[in-house]
Design an enzyme around this catalytic site. Structure first.
Site, PDB file in Angstrom:
ATOM      1  N   SER A   1     -11.141  -0.503   2.901  1.00  0.00           N
ATOM      2  CA  SER A   1     -10.442  -0.798   4.153  1.00  0.00           C
ATOM      3  C   SER A   1      -9.874   0.483   4.753  1.00  0.00           C
ATOM      4  O   SER A   1      -9.175   1.229   4.077  1.00  0.00           O
ATOM      5  CB  SER A   1      -9.311  -1.801   3.912  1.00  0.00           C
TER       6      SER A   1
ATOM      7  N   GLU B   1      -5.075   3.465   6.325  1.00  0.00           N
ATOM      8  CA  GLU B   1      -4.862   3.314   4.888  1.00  0.00           C
ATOM      9  C   GLU B   1      -5.527   4.459   4.125  1.00  0.00           C
ATOM     10  O   GLU B   1      -5.152   4.773   3.002  1.00  0.00           O
ATOM     11  CB  GLU B   1      -5.440   1.972   4.431  1.00  0.00           C
TER      12      GLU B   1
ATOM     13  N   ARG C   1       0.822  -1.210   0.000  1.00  0.00           N
ATOM     14  CA  ARG C   1       0.000   0.000   0.000  1.00  0.00           C
ATOM     15  C   ARG C   1       0.863   1.271   0.000  1.00  0.00           C
ATOM     16  O   ARG C   1       0.534   2.268   0.616  1.00  0.00           O
ATOM     17  CB  ARG C   1      -0.952   0.022   1.207  1.00  0.00           C
TER      18      ARG C   1
END
Length: 301
Positions: A224, A294, A174
């Site tokens: 998420s 995130e 990520r």
């Protein structure tokens, strides 16, 4: 700010608006106004916006489809530059795909599959844009965009337009260096693998069915919220902490998937931020694990 707004209206062929509500541009349907909002119709609009804002000393915030973004209730000062449908072209040559940064990831995945190009099945249900996916190295179902990226064309303030090979992007879980470089992604080159288009279609259907089963897609959300810690699951930790279904204001930690925070209809950014902080502090207290967000958080309270 008024002078910059007038200048942008003169040179930008795309959209230029004042006090644009950012909830219109985020999948959470949350966010206060942007002082100036620009959605370019071409690469030249991106360059003009960046150069004019720099000359006037006005900050620019670059966004994509807004699917991994929380804008605070006070909105965003300066210019918001949205890379969208004006930069959404797609060309396929053999196993190579060249696409604009504003192209939706799902459209790219389906076009690749139809052409018998494998490697993007993981992306078929991800709602973001290609540029945003590269910046954050988006992934799902065991795949991530870094596995197929060959190069990225960017506008780098002070340097102009240049092409960066994938090896220079510092891809990790990520993450890419583009998150901190100040560069604006314009175009992406990808390389897939040859496969039967029907087999690719079946894999994408399986991925989509899994998302629909596990995720609260009927409510506005940003996917998420937390990165999974090494060897673990953020959603399982939040659920084990007893927070599944916990509600603050108009926002709720989903009762279907605890790593999703959903907008029940009238949520403010402050409600979401309060749930993020609650999840962080509770998981750290109970399990001594620090959850890392995130989602990109922008703007003023």
């Amino acid at each position: 700010m008024e002078r910059l707004y007038a200048e942008l209206q003169q040179v930008v062929r795309g959209q230029v608006r004042r006090a644009e509500p950012m909830w219109r541009h985020t999948s959470w349907r949350i966010g206060g106004p942007a002082d100036i909002f620009v959605e370019p119709a071409a690469v030249t609009d991106v360059v003009s916006t960046m150069q004019l804002a720099a000359a006037r000393g006005v900050p620019v915030t670059v966004i994509g489809a807004g699917t991994n973004l929380l804008v605070r209730d006070g909105g965003i000062r300066g210019v918001v530059l949205k890379i969208g449908s004006g930069l959404a072209g797609l060309e396929i040559s053999g196993l190579r795909l060249t696409c604009g940064a504003g192209l939706k990831l799902g459209r790219l995945a389906h076009a690749a599959g139809t052409a018998g190009i494998s490697g993007l099945e993981f992306a078929c249900g991800i709602p973001g844009s290609v540029g945003g996916a590269v910046v954050m190295n988006a992934g799902a179902n065991g795949g991530q965009i870094s596995q197929v990226v060959e190069w990225v064309r960017v506008f780098q303030p002070g340097e102009g337009i240049k092409t960066l090979p994938a090896g220079e992007l510092g891809f990790a879980y990520r993450y890419s260096i583009l998150q901190h470089s100040g560069a604006v992604v314009l175009e992406v080159g990808l390389l897939g693998r040859a496969d039967d288009s029907e087999a690719i279609r079946r894999r994408m259907q399986q991925n989509l069915a899994g998302r629909q089963t596990r995720q609260p897609l009927q409510w506005p959300n940003a996917g998420s919220v937390f990165k999974n810690p090494p060897g673990g699951s953020a959603g399982q930790l939040i659920e084990a902490a007893g927070l599944k279904g916990y509600t603050i204001g108009g926002a709720q930690i989903s009762s279907r998937h605890a790593n999703f925070i959903i907008n029940l209809g009238q949520a403010r950014a402050a409600d979401v931020l309060a749930l993020i902080e609650l999840a962080r502090t509770t998981v750290k207290r109970k399990f001594a694990i620090e959850l890392e967000c995130e989602v990109r958080i922008l703007g003023e309270a």
